[in-house]
Design a protein around this motif. Sequence first.
Motif, PDB file in Angstrom:
ATOM      1  N   GLN A 211       0.842  -1.201   0.000  1.00 20.93           N
ATOM      2  CA  GLN A 211       0.000   0.000   0.000  1.00 20.93           C
ATOM      3  C   GLN A 211       0.881   1.257   0.000  1.00 20.93           C
ATOM      4  OE1 GLN A 211      -3.436   0.224   0.046  1.00 20.93           O
ATOM      5  NE2 GLN A 211      -3.291   2.475   0.089  1.00 20.93           N
ATOM      6  N   SER A 214       2.668   1.609  -3.336  1.00 15.43           N
ATOM      7  CA  SER A 214       1.823   2.109  -4.435  1.00 15.43           C
ATOM      8  C   SER A 214       1.421   3.576  -4.227  1.00 15.43           C
ATOM      9  CB  SER A 214       0.593   1.223  -4.619  1.00 15.43           C
ATOM     10  OG  SER A 214      -0.336   1.486  -3.617  1.00 15.43           O
ATOM     11  N   GLU A 215       1.494   4.032  -2.984  1.00 11.28           N
ATOM     12  CA  GLU A 215       1.216   5.458  -2.736  1.00 11.28           C
ATOM     13  C   GLU A 215       2.384   6.321  -3.204  1.00 11.28           C
ATOM     14  OE1 GLU A 215       0.381   5.829   1.425  1.00 11.28           O
ATOM     15  OE2 GLU A 215      -1.552   4.812   1.229  1.00 11.28           O
ATOM     16  N   TYR A 218       4.421   4.767  -8.888  1.00 13.99           N
ATOM     17  CA  TYR A 218       3.357   4.380  -9.812  1.00 13.99           C
ATOM     18  C   TYR A 218       3.928   3.390 -10.819  1.00 13.99           C
ATOM     19  CZ  TYR A 218      -0.282   4.543 -13.314  1.00 13.99           C
ATOM     20  OH  TYR A 218      -1.252   4.180 -14.204  1.00 13.99           O
ATOM     21  N   ASN A 245       5.036   8.589  -7.729  1.00 13.55           N
ATOM     22  CA  ASN A 245       3.578   8.764  -7.789  1.00 13.55           C
ATOM     23  C   ASN A 245       3.224  10.174  -7.337  1.00 13.55           C
ATOM     24  OD1 ASN A 245       0.860   8.447  -7.890  1.00 13.55           O
ATOM     25  ND2 ASN A 245       0.780   6.642  -6.555  1.00 13.55           N
ATOM     26  N   GLU A 250      -3.574   4.843  -7.945  1.00 12.67           N
ATOM     27  CA  GLU A 250      -3.188   3.509  -7.451  1.00 12.67           C
ATOM     28  C   GLU A 250      -2.726   2.609  -8.592  1.00 12.67           C
ATOM     29  OE1 GLU A 250      -5.671   1.255  -4.938  1.00 12.67           O
ATOM     30  OE2 GLU A 250      -5.726   2.789  -3.376  1.00 12.67           O
ATOM     31  N   SER A 251      -1.806   1.712  -8.294  1.00 15.36           N
ATOM     32  CA  SER A 251      -1.359   0.763  -9.321  1.00 15.36           C
ATOM     33  C   SER A 251      -0.908  -0.531  -8.646  1.00 15.36           C
ATOM     34  CB  SER A 251      -0.199   1.346 -10.123  1.00 15.36           C
ATOM     35  OG  SER A 251       0.883   1.621  -9.261  1.00 15.36           O
ATOM     36  N   LYS A 252      -0.839  -1.588  -9.464  1.00 10.60           N
ATOM     37  CA  LYS A 252      -0.393  -2.876  -8.909  1.00 10.60           C
ATOM     38  C   LYS A 252       1.138  -2.884  -8.869  1.00 10.60           C
ATOM     39  CE  LYS A 252      -0.766  -7.870  -9.621  1.00 10.60           C
ATOM     40  NZ  LYS A 252       0.626  -8.154  -9.312  1.00 10.60           N
ATOM     41  N   VAL A 253       1.658  -3.206  -7.684  1.00 13.35           N
ATOM     42  CA  VAL A 253       3.111  -3.176  -7.521  1.00 13.35           C
ATOM     43  C   VAL A 253       3.739  -4.420  -8.160  1.00 13.35           C
ATOM     44  CG1 VAL A 253       4.999  -3.193  -5.827  1.00 13.35           C
ATOM     45  CG2 VAL A 253       2.920  -1.869  -5.366  1.00 13.35           C
TER      46      VAL A 253
END
Lengths: 275, 288
Positions: A211, A214-215, A218, A245, A250-253
Amino acid sequence: MVSINDLGFSYGNKLVLKNITMTLEEGRIYGLLGENGVGKTTLLSILCGLKKPSAGSVLTDGRKPFDREPALLTEQYYLSDDNASVHMKAVEYAKNYGKFWEKFEISKFLELMEIFETDPQQMMDRMSTGQLKKTYICFALACNTRYLYMDEPTNGLDIPSKAQFRKALAKYTREDSVVLISTHQVRDLENIIDPIIILDRQDVLLNATLQEISEKLYFDYSSEVKEGALYSELIPGGCIQVFNNTTGQESKVSIEALFNTAHKHKELIKNVFSK
Amino acid sequence: METNNIFSFRRFGKYLVSDLKRCIANFGLSFLVISLTGLVCYLLVGVISYVSGAGWVSSNALARSLYLWIAFAILVVAMPNKCYGFITDRKLGSNWLMLPVSTVEKFLSMLINCLVIIPSAFFLCSFAIDWLITALDPQLHSTIIGSGMELFDVIVAKAAEESEVNALLTNFITENNIIFSAIDDSMILILAFLLGAILFKSQKATKTILAWFGIGTLLSIILTPVAIMFVGNYDLAVNALNSGDIEAVTTFAQDFISSAMKFDTIFDVTLLLGMEAAIFMRLKTIKH
């Protein structure tokens, strides 16, 4: 909880770990990443009490692991990368040694051996590397410990076993347990490990949850190459790019891309995540 | 319930059994072969003499006791390494160190297995085999134990016949002294090889023997003056011998033996405790 404060370790004159400070919290499966020789196995050995820190301290539930007190040993298990082959049937090994871990369950061991499709009646010194690894994984999980340290657990496992490992780890670890997995096979554990710790030579580059990652970063999976990427890599069907970012999107790490980004921009990543 | 981190009878009991099982798995076959050494030597001597035309020659009690001591020497060298040498191995040793049992319990179990259970089992097997050989072989009339006791009595009687001084001296050497001394010395040797097994990573027995000779030489240099102080005044003895004063010689001899035995006991106990402390510290601080 495991508290590591200013931990230092050296092999003779060769300094391996220096000023490592971090906390490992309960209910999490940590992924410990790092290049070869940065001290991942050394760190695991110190955490479980096989090595004594040269400087600083490690406290697990307020106890020093190197004291090797039964009260702590019964709450932890260290699964080494290189497992010992003993002249014993797997089930006999489990019965003979499992009884020393207070919460060990033989039924769970047998259940896990079935999941991993490994015969518990087989002699351990006649097992292949993968079978032996699976037997030790089953034993480790059946010990029901609060602290589980695993060094390259998926090394030597075949493809179905890797999936079985992920399932077993998610299903059979206690909710209050701290699991620390050192690995190079990040894709094998992509959806399991969270938080991620990236160890560099004598330093921790990053210790953050997915979390938090991803914060701050990006991960772009589009086929369009954009400017300003910290890291970019061509993948089948497009490319993966990592950016700071700035928009809060939000994006998938992608752990592999994250590791390569951290490897390429050590100071930047360290600064971003130390805030 | 709070876990006792030093000693728990329940945990120790479980560990002792499990440790013994592991020792049997690692050393059982070798133990069997070593225990049968006496029988093998007896048969070998008999067969060789028979084949060479001298008829069946049975090894007498003295020869059989020699076989027994050779077998025991092999046991002393091999057993600690086979049972506990794995501790220095990274893979096997790590598993052992991570076992939730205290160092005190691991140490005590090690001592009980190496100093009591395995040697006792060895002597029990060896004496049983010897008894069987004696029972089955019509040429033999006495077991090693029986012959040893007879021999001791003969020596004492003979010594008493020869002179008053000898008679007095033999009063100090009892069967208990001899047994105690043999046990004591055997324990020291086993502990030395046990320490070597958990200290050295390779060539454990060779390095132990070399270290033993090295330390032995050093200790003899340091302790000889102490031993002389302990044992008494030689000038008095020489003067007494020259003057032909039997009473003075006897007094000196009594003092000499008494002091020498005291010194030997103190030295052996110190050595035993020192080696036990060294083994414990090694277990406590070993790293992988």
